[in-house]
Design a protein around this motif. Sequence first.
Motif, PDB file in Angstrom:
ATOM      1  N   ILE A  11      51.141  21.387  69.727  1.00 58.16           N
ATOM      2  CA  ILE A  11      51.085  19.983  70.101  1.00 58.16           C
ATOM      3  C   ILE A  11      50.986  19.141  68.831  1.00 58.16           C
ATOM      4  O   ILE A  11      50.072  19.316  68.028  1.00 58.16           O
ATOM      5  N   ALA A  12      51.945  18.249  68.663  1.00 64.98           N
ATOM      6  CA  ALA A  12      51.940  17.394  67.479  1.00 64.98           C
ATOM      7  C   ALA A  12      50.745  16.445  67.521  1.00 64.98           C
ATOM      8  O   ALA A  12      50.395  15.913  68.567  1.00 64.98           O
ATOM      9  N   THR A  13      50.118  16.264  66.395  1.00 65.38           N
ATOM     10  CA  THR A  13      48.937  15.409  66.330  1.00 65.38           C
ATOM     11  C   THR A  13      49.334  13.958  66.049  1.00 65.38           C
ATOM     12  O   THR A  13      50.428  13.669  65.569  1.00 65.38           O
ATOM     13  N   LYS A  14      48.409  13.052  66.368  1.00 65.57           N
ATOM     14  CA  LYS A  14      48.588  11.634  66.079  1.00 65.57           C
ATOM     15  C   LYS A  14      47.374  11.135  65.318  1.00 65.57           C
ATOM     16  O   LYS A  14      46.253  11.619  65.520  1.00 65.57           O
ATOM     17  N   GLY A  15      47.599  10.182  64.451  1.00 67.13           N
ATOM     18  CA  GLY A  15      46.501   9.605  63.692  1.00 67.13           C
ATOM     19  C   GLY A  15      46.972   8.374  62.946  1.00 67.13           C
ATOM     20  O   GLY A  15      48.172   8.212  62.681  1.00 67.13           O
ATOM     21  N   VAL A  16      46.050   7.483  62.623  1.00 67.01           N
ATOM     22  CA  VAL A  16      46.404   6.257  61.924  1.00 67.01           C
ATOM     23  C   VAL A  16      45.243   5.851  61.013  1.00 67.01           C
ATOM     24  O   VAL A  16      44.080   6.146  61.301  1.00 67.01           O
ATOM     25  N   SER A  17      45.579   5.213  59.899  1.00 69.28           N
ATOM     26  CA  SER A  17      44.563   4.715  58.974  1.00 69.28           C
ATOM     27  C   SER A  17      44.819   3.240  58.693  1.00 69.28           C
ATOM     28  O   SER A  17      45.952   2.753  58.814  1.00 69.28           O
ATOM     29  N   THR A  99      29.037 -15.046  52.046  1.00 69.07           N
ATOM     30  CA  THR A  99      29.887 -13.860  52.202  1.00 69.07           C
ATOM     31  C   THR A  99      29.973 -13.489  53.668  1.00 69.07           C
ATOM     32  O   THR A  99      28.945 -13.393  54.356  1.00 69.07           O
ATOM     33  N   TYR A 100      31.192 -13.266  54.162  1.00 69.06           N
ATOM     34  CA  TYR A 100      31.428 -13.054  55.592  1.00 69.06           C
ATOM     35  C   TYR A 100      32.271 -11.798  55.812  1.00 69.06           C
ATOM     36  O   TYR A 100      33.167 -11.492  55.018  1.00 69.06           O
ATOM     37  N   PRO A 101      32.001 -11.079  56.924  1.00 68.23           N
ATOM     38  CA  PRO A 101      32.793  -9.878  57.227  1.00 68.23           C
ATOM     39  C   PRO A 101      34.090 -10.228  57.959  1.00 68.23           C
ATOM     40  O   PRO A 101      34.154 -11.181  58.731  1.00 68.23           O
ATOM     41  N   ILE A 102      35.127  -9.444  57.688  1.00 70.10           N
ATOM     42  CA  ILE A 102      36.363  -9.499  58.462  1.00 70.10           C
ATOM     43  C   ILE A 102      36.747  -8.065  58.821  1.00 70.10           C
ATOM     44  O   ILE A 102      36.252  -7.110  58.215  1.00 70.10           O
ATOM     45  N   SER A 103      37.599  -7.919  59.830  1.00 66.72           N
ATOM     46  CA  SER A 103      38.013  -6.580  60.244  1.00 66.72           C
ATOM     47  C   SER A 103      39.402  -6.629  60.856  1.00 66.72           C
ATOM     48  O   SER A 103      39.922  -7.700  61.187  1.00 66.72           O
ATOM     49  N   ALA A 104      39.988  -5.439  60.994  1.00 66.47           N
ATOM     50  CA  ALA A 104      41.286  -5.286  61.653  1.00 66.47           C
ATOM     51  C   ALA A 104      41.247  -4.028  62.495  1.00 66.47           C
ATOM     52  O   ALA A 104      40.766  -2.980  62.038  1.00 66.47           O
ATOM     53  N   SER A 105      41.711  -4.123  63.735  1.00 70.22           N
ATOM     54  CA  SER A 105      41.780  -2.947  64.603  1.00 70.22           C
ATOM     55  C   SER A 105      43.233  -2.532  64.764  1.00 70.22           C
ATOM     56  O   SER A 105      44.129  -3.376  64.883  1.00 70.22           O
ATOM     57  N   ALA A 116      42.093   3.002  64.470  1.00 71.66           N
ATOM     58  CA  ALA A 116      41.550   2.849  63.119  1.00 71.66           C
ATOM     59  C   ALA A 116      41.007   1.433  62.982  1.00 71.66           C
ATOM     60  O   ALA A 116      41.549   0.493  63.581  1.00 71.66           O
ATOM     61  N   VAL A 117      39.939   1.286  62.226  1.00 67.29           N
ATOM     62  CA  VAL A 117      39.338  -0.028  61.989  1.00 67.29           C
ATOM     63  C   VAL A 117      39.157  -0.215  60.487  1.00 67.29           C
ATOM     64  O   VAL A 117      38.563   0.641  59.816  1.00 67.29           O
TER      65      VAL A 117
END
Length: 340
Positions: A11-17, A99-105, A116-117
């Motif tokens: 089974i081929a795996t999946k993943g993201v960064s 200073t403020y946090p930012i993120s991406a999902s 991935a976050v």
Amino acid sequence: GAADSAALDVIATKGVSATFRPVSATTGLGTAAPMTLTLGNLGALSDTYDVTLFGPGGWALTFERSGMSSLTQTLTPFAFDSVDLRLRVNPNFASAPGTYPISASVTSRSDPSVIAVATGTVSVLGVSVAAALSPMSQTSLPNAATAWTLAVTNTGNAAATYAITGAGEFGGEMQFGMLSVTLAAGASANVPVSLTVPGWALAGAHGLYAQVTAQAAPAVFAIASADLLISPTTALSASLSPAQIVVSSAAPAYFGLVITNTGGTDLQVSLAVTSAANVALASDATYLPSGYGGLVLVSASAPAPGMYPITVTVTSAAGTVTATATLRRTGQVYLPMARK
């Protein structure tokens, strides 16, 4: 006996960064900080991801290519398995200095469990600046002087000094009435800007850019832009080579007519030659693309000893130019004699 057999399903795996670059950025109260979000497909199958940016309320967090805070990105595995997405992160005057946090999902559309976050921080300074060039669009010609006005506004909460420089294709050619301005909070200044359009600039649409940078905080800057449309020019030059040929008989000699289209427009060219010598052109017309040259042979023969000026007239949409040369035939010239 019966042979035993078995099958192995792989089974081929999946993943993201996902990673912010830089992880920590610095900007002003209302100034955009350039950042990059790098995505990587860590799996063995092509996959499509939903990508969303998050930050403090009132901020403008957008992808440069779409101007939106979310987009869809497809990545193949192995080769071409990553992409850099350019971002614009602007506090938009919604937050005090700090200073403020930012993120991406990042979520796989085919398998929502593949996530991935990316996390990062943005330091907001009390310094800020806005800049604008006017007029927004101008038309000019190569080697022509063109003027704009650069409006610089201190949008920060304290007095600041800003350095002014050119940027982009014509950045090194731009001239500014002032190389720096010091402004109180909320104050503005108009700076004259001039550009002599370089002769090497191609006809068509170009961008003009000026960068205004806070001297005490180089991470805080604004870039003003305007459109410059360079009109095509028509220009042509012509010369005959060599300038003179010396012969001793009526045998033909050959000159080279060099025609060069030095303008920005393709030209259809017609040719005509005149002389007391017997002259002929290898071609009486040619086509020259912008920036190219051509060679046409001119044959000439002198019917008798003497000097024979040769003139070639070259006509096109750029006007008329001429090229000249001389054919000289040596030999004895017999003059009539009269007895007194």
